[in-house]
Design a protein around this motif. Sequence first.
Motif, mmCIF file in Angstrom:
data_model
loop_
_atom_site.group_PDB
_atom_site.id
_atom_site.type_symbol
_atom_site.label_atom_id
_atom_site.label_comp_id
_atom_site.label_asym_id
_atom_site.label_seq_id
_atom_site.Cartn_x
_atom_site.Cartn_y
_atom_site.Cartn_z
ATOM 1 N N ALA A 1 -3.903 12.001 8.369
ATOM 2 C CA ALA A 1 -2.773 11.081 8.318
ATOM 3 C C ALA A 1 -3.131 9.801 7.567
ATOM 4 C CB ALA A 1 -2.278 10.771 9.723
ATOM 5 N N THR A 2 -4.333 9.257 7.766
ATOM 6 C CA THR A 2 -4.674 8.006 7.081
ATOM 7 C C THR A 2 -4.860 8.242 5.589
ATOM 8 O OG1 THR A 2 -7.055 8.245 7.418
ATOM 9 C CG2 THR A 2 -5.838 7.060 9.102
ATOM 10 N N SER B 1 -0.969 -3.537 10.324
ATOM 11 C CA SER B 1 -1.946 -3.797 11.385
ATOM 12 C C SER B 1 -1.508 -5.012 12.194
ATOM 13 C CB SER B 1 -3.321 -4.035 10.782
ATOM 14 O OG SER B 1 -3.264 -5.126 9.910
ATOM 15 N N ILE B 2 -2.044 -5.089 13.422
ATOM 16 C CA ILE B 2 -1.762 -6.257 14.260
ATOM 17 C C ILE B 2 -2.866 -7.267 13.991
ATOM 18 C CG2 ILE B 2 -1.423 -7.070 16.617
ATOM 19 C CD1 ILE B 2 -0.743 -4.213 17.408
ATOM 20 N N MET C 1 0.825 -1.209 0.000
ATOM 21 C CA MET C 1 0.000 0.000 0.000
ATOM 22 C C MET C 1 0.854 1.251 0.000
ATOM 23 S SD MET C 1 -1.400 -0.402 3.815
ATOM 24 C CE MET C 1 -2.470 0.990 3.886
ATOM 25 N N ASP D 1 -10.011 0.426 16.322
ATOM 26 C CA ASP D 1 -8.758 0.611 17.033
ATOM 27 C C ASP D 1 -7.608 0.787 16.066
ATOM 28 O OD1 ASP D 1 -8.794 0.611 19.843
ATOM 29 O OD2 ASP D 1 -9.738 -1.355 19.739
ATOM 30 N N VAL D 2 -6.601 1.543 16.504
ATOM 31 C CA VAL D 2 -5.451 1.810 15.643
ATOM 32 C C VAL D 2 -4.846 0.515 15.110
ATOM 33 C CG1 VAL D 2 -3.148 2.783 15.589
ATOM 34 C CG2 VAL D 2 -4.913 3.920 16.862
ATOM 35 N N SER D 3 -4.796 -0.524 15.960
ATOM 36 C CA SER D 3 -4.091 -1.727 15.560
ATOM 37 C C SER D 3 -4.774 -2.439 14.393
ATOM 38 C CB SER D 3 -3.968 -2.689 16.745
ATOM 39 O OG SER D 3 -5.218 -3.205 17.088
ATOM 40 N N ILE D 4 -6.075 -2.179 14.149
ATOM 41 C CA ILE D 4 -6.732 -2.857 13.036
ATOM 42 C C ILE D 4 -7.128 -1.904 11.918
ATOM 43 C CG2 ILE D 4 -7.544 -4.957 14.126
ATOM 44 C CD1 ILE D 4 -10.058 -3.516 14.860
ATOM 45 N N GLN D 5 -7.006 -0.591 12.142
ATOM 46 C CA GLN D 5 -7.295 0.381 11.084
ATOM 47 C C GLN D 5 -6.542 0.047 9.815
ATOM 48 O OE1 GLN D 5 -6.399 4.392 12.164
ATOM 49 N NE2 GLN D 5 -8.184 4.605 13.443
ATOM 50 N N ALA D 6 -5.247 -0.241 9.993
ATOM 51 C CA ALA D 6 -4.391 -0.463 8.841
ATOM 52 C C ALA D 6 -4.934 -1.563 7.955
ATOM 53 C CB ALA D 6 -2.979 -0.798 9.307
ATOM 54 N N SER D 7 -5.469 -2.643 8.562
ATOM 55 C CA SER D 7 -5.900 -3.772 7.741
ATOM 56 C C SER D 7 -7.113 -3.395 6.898
ATOM 57 C CB SER D 7 -6.201 -4.986 8.614
ATOM 58 O OG SER D 7 -7.292 -4.720 9.453
ATOM 59 N N ARG E 1 7.242 6.390 1.595
ATOM 60 C CA ARG E 1 6.212 6.222 2.623
ATOM 61 C C ARG E 1 6.429 4.948 3.414
ATOM 62 N NH1 ARG E 1 0.376 7.571 0.028
ATOM 63 N NH2 ARG E 1 1.074 9.364 -1.133
ATOM 64 N N GLY F 1 -3.113 9.972 3.617
ATOM 65 C CA GLY F 1 -1.840 9.873 2.932
ATOM 66 C C GLY F 1 -1.492 8.457 2.509
ATOM 67 N N TYR F 2 -2.024 7.465 3.225
ATOM 68 C CA TYR F 2 -1.619 6.100 2.940
ATOM 69 C C TYR F 2 -2.306 5.497 1.724
ATOM 70 C CZ TYR F 2 1.070 5.895 7.157
ATOM 71 O OH TYR F 2 2.018 6.126 8.097
ATOM 72 N N ALA G 1 1.375 0.614 13.495
ATOM 73 C CA ALA G 1 0.008 0.728 13.001
ATOM 74 C C ALA G 1 -0.456 2.174 13.004
ATOM 75 C CB ALA G 1 -0.926 -0.120 13.859
ATOM 76 N N LEU H 1 1.862 0.965 6.542
ATOM 77 C CA LEU H 1 1.041 0.922 7.745
ATOM 78 C C LEU H 1 0.800 -0.556 8.035
ATOM 79 C CD1 LEU H 1 -0.271 3.200 9.351
ATOM 80 C CD2 LEU H 1 -2.280 2.944 7.933
ATOM 81 N N LEU I 1 -7.824 -0.279 5.813
ATOM 82 C CA LEU I 1 -7.336 0.630 4.777
ATOM 83 C C LEU I 1 -6.646 -0.148 3.653
ATOM 84 C CD1 LEU I 1 -5.839 3.487 6.956
ATOM 85 C CD2 LEU I 1 -7.909 3.546 5.588
ATOM 86 N N GLU I 2 -5.841 -1.141 4.072
ATOM 87 C CA GLU I 2 -5.129 -1.961 3.104
ATOM 88 C C GLU I 2 -6.114 -2.681 2.186
ATOM 89 O OE1 GLU I 2 -2.962 -5.326 4.768
ATOM 90 O OE2 GLU I 2 -1.142 -4.226 4.275
ATOM 91 N N PRO J 1 -0.886 5.823 11.883
ATOM 92 C CA PRO J 1 -0.656 6.579 10.650
ATOM 93 C C PRO J 1 0.143 7.849 10.905
ATOM 94 C CG PRO J 1 -2.940 6.768 11.332
ATOM 95 C CD PRO J 1 -2.296 5.801 12.259
ATOM 96 N N ARG J 2 1.108 8.113 10.054
ATOM 97 C CA ARG J 2 1.928 9.312 10.157
ATOM 98 C C ARG J 2 1.811 10.119 8.901
ATOM 99 N NH1 ARG J 2 6.811 6.711 13.436
ATOM 100 N NH2 ARG J 2 5.428 4.981 13.882
ATOM 101 N N LEU J 3 2.139 11.389 9.001
ATOM 102 C CA LEU J 3 2.139 12.231 7.809
ATOM 103 C C LEU J 3 3.346 11.892 6.940
ATOM 104 C CD1 LEU J 3 1.207 15.690 9.248
ATOM 105 C CD2 LEU J 3 -0.112 14.271 7.704
#
Lengths: 370, 373
Positions: A231-232, B302-303, A1, A201-207, B297, A234-235, B286, B300, A209-210, B288-290
């Motif tokens: 911030a999200t 995730s756990i 990503m 939760d932050v720990s699962i947000q990424a999954s 980049r 940007g990803y 996990a 990101l 978004l991915e 997010p950063r600017l």
Amino acid sequence: MTDRPTIAPDAPAVIEARDLKTHFQGHTGLINAMLGLKPPTARALDGVDLRIREREIVGLVGESGCGKSTLGMSLVRMYQPTGGQILYRGDEITKAVGRQLKDYRRQAQIIFQDPYSSLNPRLTIGQVIEEPLIIHGIGNAAERREKVIKAMELVRIPAADNIDRYPSDLSGGQRQRIAIARALVLEPKFIVADEPVSMLDVSIQASVLELLDELSRDLGLAVLYISHDIATVGYICNHVAVMYLGRIVEEGKAEDVLTRPLHPYTQRLMAAIPRMDPGEATERVELRGDVPSPLAVPPGCRFSSRCPYTTPLCEAVEPDLSDQPSGQRVRCHIHDDRAARAHPELTPPRPGLVTETADAGILVETLDHA
Amino acid sequence: MAASTPPRAGTRPASAATLAQLAELNQRLAWKPAARLQVEGLSIGYSTLRGRFHAVEDISFEVPAGTNLGLVGESGCGKSTVIKALMGLQPANTSVSGRALLDGQDILGLDDRGLRDIRWNSISLITQSAMNSLDPVYTIGDQIAEAIRAHERVSRATAWARAEEMFALVGLPAGRLYEFPHMFSGGMRQRAVIAMALALNAGMLLADEPTTALDPIMQSQIMTRIRGIHAHMRRSMILVTHDIAVVAETCENTVVMYAGKMAESGPTADVLERPLHPYTMGLQNAFPRLPVPGAPRQPLISIPGVVPNLLLPPPGCRFASRCPFATDLCRTTAPPVVRHGAQVATCHHTDRSEEFRAAAARPETWRNMRGAA
């Protein structure tokens, strides 16, 4: 990503909004009606242009109440726009009704913020995902089940274990995946994701978004990703649009907008994000007051009531979106001298110069405090 | 007739007697020292229809006087439960054990009278939802004045004058003290709650997700206020949040909680720069950063997996089912508390943390877990 595929600038748009307006009419009481007073109008969405192409994710950011969700819901025709046009693959669907509207809704789906309230607790996961297929009269029971299983595979929820469970058996992240599966089961071309991770939760947000990122690549989806968390954005986004009070104030490629914001509002929005370096809080300019009500939009620039660089020109004339050499489009007199030349009698703002007009505004507020 | 007080634009000038009393009150409150809090072996259990479980198990930390402590973790890890127990707000079916010494006095076993004495006075709370923590039928000013007068023998006018000062401190116009909570926007209500928590200059401030429900801009403005006021008055604070970036900016020390247990604690700089516990590493990746101009980049990550069911806690480390580095030892034996300098982590393999940190920054490390989870 990490790297989004580049989208050709002349690629045809899947969905396009032209000068889109959604105004909400308030109610007048009987007495006011007899006095001939008009009901107040909330200009939630006030002239927005936006194009989203295949495989493109457009991020839409702004504070609460700036009209982000209204834009998303207007594009999928959950709200009836009051002006402008929505084009889906070149066909105008702004005022579509009946058959045509139902056909359009098969192509345009929405994912909501809260997966705890957007799934019916009395239906099993299988039933939740199957419902849109039934509504659109697609396939027989066996074919529908096959499509449901396929959609669950797309969002990586094992179908065999989960299809007969209830939403309450799943975690927040899994529920949001089910909501995405429900949107995907109709094989749409356009998806509005309205704050899809802000409840997670932050720990699962990424999954999640991915997942959105992969789906837009693999299925060629056009996605409008609405979020107040820059911030999200940007990803996963190719393109970012920043909204303020019903209008886009800045847009451009995600890298450009996020690393070199031009509009004072975007700059402030970026500064609001805490940095990860321990012990180093960035100094921030405080914005005056709150976002003005869409019932009483200020004349001139909409941000002038809070902007530190405000001058009389800003308070009198609303800037247009202007193309910048860096490729961004910005709605600000600092970066566009057309209005300044048309109104030489009004002082234009200059970059970095905190003005007396703005100071006077702060003074009024401080006097209020005393 | 508090409820029928009409909103007024300004306030009448205070009388000389009020001003004198206010000056005396301010001086008395300014003398209050910052509090020191030592929490030792705090466990909090709930009995439910499906059995008893521990929402918080054996948590120990210390907040030295005049410092900020960040309490971070996912939802359901017990952060708010700790705060509720410290304020004596736990529901009736709760069992609390351990000690929480506020300047040497254990505040966990206090009776109603004892609690009334310390609340607002020496320990105050900024709640998560300002929407629900104000009484809708009293004006904001009445609510703040009531808290002041419950602890200090001052006139109503003096209490109001103090409330006005607190409003100025959080950037609200004094005239709005006469308004009811529903007339405030979300950000203003949150600021009013902060004003209330500061009214008696309590030595210890508990802030339970003070900005979670707010916009990014409002969030940064409120945190800037809290930080500014806090540094100025030199109070102690516990900041509960899931936003590690806010902790990085605000707190000297950090406690990371996972599934009711302490995963890691220590000075914020150490915990964030050299995490010892794999959960802290995961949490950091996990987040997010600017984007940084020119730099590639960061992915990101995730756990995978979910927090274990606390009714049936796993026998070994609670993070084992989601940890990419878990060994058989982790799955069978509860990890010891290991101290590395100022940093403390509950993990069997803290000696391998350097190797873990390098591996945790690669997305494959966590992705390969997915089949197992």
